[in-house]
Design an enzyme around this catalytic site. Sequence first.
Site, mmCIF file in Angstrom:
data_model
loop_
_atom_site.group_PDB
_atom_site.id
_atom_site.type_symbol
_atom_site.label_atom_id
_atom_site.label_comp_id
_atom_site.label_asym_id
_atom_site.label_seq_id
_atom_site.Cartn_x
_atom_site.Cartn_y
_atom_site.Cartn_z
ATOM 1 N N ASN A 144 0.901 -1.343 -0.088
ATOM 2 C CA ASN A 144 0.075 0.098 0.009
ATOM 3 C C ASN A 144 0.817 1.228 -0.029
ATOM 4 O OD1 ASN A 144 -1.696 2.138 0.642
ATOM 5 N ND2 ASN A 144 -2.711 1.052 2.454
ATOM 6 N N ARG A 174 -2.324 -2.091 -3.637
ATOM 7 C CA ARG A 174 -3.618 -1.139 -3.377
ATOM 8 C C ARG A 174 -3.484 0.260 -4.263
ATOM 9 N NH1 ARG A 174 -4.855 3.381 0.864
ATOM 10 N NH2 ARG A 174 -7.010 4.067 0.302
ATOM 11 N N HIS A 210 -12.784 3.640 -0.530
ATOM 12 C CA HIS A 210 -12.759 2.599 0.726
ATOM 13 C C HIS A 210 -13.604 1.263 0.365
ATOM 14 C CE1 HIS A 210 -12.698 5.830 4.207
ATOM 15 N NE2 HIS A 210 -11.440 5.425 3.793
ATOM 16 N N HIS A 268 -17.764 2.973 6.926
ATOM 17 C CA HIS A 268 -16.259 2.803 7.631
ATOM 18 C C HIS A 268 -15.808 4.103 8.425
ATOM 19 C CE1 HIS A 268 -12.031 1.953 6.747
ATOM 20 N NE2 HIS A 268 -11.836 2.861 7.090
ATOM 21 N N LEU A 269 -15.601 4.041 9.696
ATOM 22 C CA LEU A 269 -15.022 5.141 10.422
ATOM 23 C C LEU A 269 -13.862 5.215 11.057
ATOM 24 C CD1 LEU A 269 -18.508 5.358 12.498
ATOM 25 C CD2 LEU A 269 -18.104 6.524 10.066
ATOM 26 N N GLY A 270 -12.887 5.631 10.105
ATOM 27 C CA GLY A 270 -11.406 5.648 10.610
ATOM 28 C C GLY A 270 -10.911 7.076 10.825
ATOM 29 N N ARG A 283 -10.930 15.954 7.294
ATOM 30 C CA ARG A 283 -11.776 16.550 6.029
ATOM 31 C C ARG A 283 -13.097 17.004 6.604
ATOM 32 N NH1 ARG A 283 -10.429 11.116 3.395
ATOM 33 N NH2 ARG A 283 -8.429 11.495 2.422
ATOM 34 N N GLY A 312 -15.256 2.922 14.248
ATOM 35 C CA GLY A 312 -16.242 2.304 14.295
ATOM 36 C C GLY A 312 -16.071 0.768 14.874
ATOM 37 N N GLU A 323 -8.478 -4.932 4.603
ATOM 38 C CA GLU A 323 -8.386 -4.609 3.134
ATOM 39 C C GLU A 323 -7.100 -5.454 2.540
ATOM 40 O OE1 GLU A 323 -9.011 -0.363 2.776
ATOM 41 O OE2 GLU A 323 -8.762 -0.638 4.599
HETATM 42 P P1 AMP Z 1 -8.091 4.364 10.991
HETATM 43 O O1 AMP Z 1 -7.908 5.144 10.001
HETATM 44 O O2 AMP Z 1 -9.073 3.254 10.565
HETATM 45 O O3 AMP Z 1 -6.723 3.599 11.568
HETATM 46 O O4 AMP Z 1 -8.852 4.811 12.548
HETATM 47 C C1 AMP Z 1 -8.228 5.992 12.956
HETATM 48 C C2 AMP Z 1 -9.206 6.532 13.979
HETATM 49 O O5 AMP Z 1 -9.776 5.711 14.929
HETATM 50 C C3 AMP Z 1 -8.427 7.533 14.830
HETATM 51 O O6 AMP Z 1 -9.360 8.734 15.052
HETATM 52 C C4 AMP Z 1 -8.662 6.979 16.347
HETATM 53 O O7 AMP Z 1 -8.517 7.631 17.372
HETATM 54 C C5 AMP Z 1 -9.725 6.140 16.131
HETATM 55 N N1 AMP Z 1 -9.616 5.066 17.437
HETATM 56 C C6 AMP Z 1 -8.752 3.849 17.320
HETATM 57 N N2 AMP Z 1 -9.187 3.293 18.718
HETATM 58 C C7 AMP Z 1 -10.137 3.895 19.054
HETATM 59 C C8 AMP Z 1 -10.944 3.743 20.302
HETATM 60 N N3 AMP Z 1 -10.659 2.788 21.218
HETATM 61 N N4 AMP Z 1 -11.848 4.788 20.543
HETATM 62 C C9 AMP Z 1 -12.171 5.622 19.946
HETATM 63 N N5 AMP Z 1 -11.498 5.868 18.508
HETATM 64 C C10 AMP Z 1 -10.464 4.951 18.282
#
Ligand code: AMP
Length: 415
Positions: free
Chosen positions: A7, A99, A189, A217-219, A250, A343, A396
């Site tokens: 990636n 990717r 995503h 998908h909440l990251g 964003r 998520g 992924e």
């Molecule tokens: P990702 O892009 O999928 O790696 O997600 C990153 C996001 O997930 C960041 O905002 C982190 O703060 C959040 N995150 C990871 N672990 C937790 C948790 N235990 N509680 C709340 N948010 C989390």
Amino acid sequence: MNILVLNCGSSSIKFQVIATDLERIEKNTDERLAHGIVEFHGGQAIVTLSAEGKAAHHSTAPLRDTRAAVKLILNWVISKESEVKAIKSKSDIHAVGHRVVHGGEKFKASVLITGEVLSDIEECIELAPLHNSANIQGINASREIFGEEMPNIAVFDTAFHQTLSEKAFLYALPYQLYRRHKIRRYGFHGTSHRYVAYRFRQLEKIEREKVNIITLHLGNGCSAAAIKNGDSIDTSMGMTPLEGLVMGTRAGDFDPAIIDFIAAKEGLSALEIESLVNKQSGLLGISGLTNDMRELLAEAKENGDRRARLAIEIFCYRASKYIGAYLAAMNGADAIVFTGGIGENSPEVRRLICEKLSWMGIEIDPLLNETFSNGSEGIISKDKARVKVYVIPTNEELLIARDAVRLTSNDASGL
Ligand code: AMP
């Protein structure tokens, strides 16, 4: 087969080595052998490499480019010191999965990379300049290092959403803009939404055509997808990943007339505004603190920080509204699936998103919800709720490795 999954981004390269084949896919017994990341900081790179079950190695290296980084990764994977199971030489790697962020309208599924495919991916550069250029550098590096014989596979973030119909993917802009410049919603995503939809059907023991779900998908990046009869019929990200949900940095949806207004009031250039809405907005912009949801939740709880609370509230409110919209678009759904860093790990965010949706049959069991905060997989809705709610960690890289197996085995059934 052992698949190297790459990636390649503009500032980092993540990789995994995954042992999988058609039988392992069927039995769900794929195995990750190694993973790591090379992060570029000027001419210097921070390198983290881990063989499965072993401690991570941290180092720095003066790496010039993607080719040098991929070479370093390969040399480590095949070295004795790395202790990566079953891999002793270059020939123990059987395919490389890449990717690729943007596949435009050309790519509706993963493909084996040929010269022609590579020029088609190059044509998509204008749709995602930073991302696709970095992805192409990864492909070229792999072709050089492993030689012409090595199968290279491209898996696109946009491909899963190519099933959107015109009414979902066209903006209400002059049609010529679509005809001339292919301005439309593509969605991103896709590999993540596709993976969790696949896991959902395994968990529910149903066929693909029976999958009617909304995936969130909440990251750091966030998107929602409406999946009907197994296909993506709508998604929240657009021509670029900026549109839709509130994200780490964003803005998601906002009135485009604001751009000219800010330009005049703040004296910013188009480039500066692009950076403002992509890199300084979202959770970071509202809170003025951080884009990290974990920290915002802690700040709101421990210090009662008003803006941290506001950022969380706006984030969850927007996500709830998208669920409502997609329930309408799909004429109802059987489940909502949460994935991505937030998520998968935040019971509080899931609760806040779902708390106003009971009228639509979405009801979370508070105790079950609390048990999913460390990457585990399962159901969190109340027993009798009309719509099930699941937490399913995304993977992924696994899907990229599996697509590499399918394409090199001429088995297009799971693509
Ligand atoms: P990702 O892009 O999928 O790696 O997600 C990153 C996001 O997930 C960041 O905002 C982190 O703060 C959040 N995150 C990871 N672990 C937790 C948790 N235990 N509680 C709340 N948010 C989390």
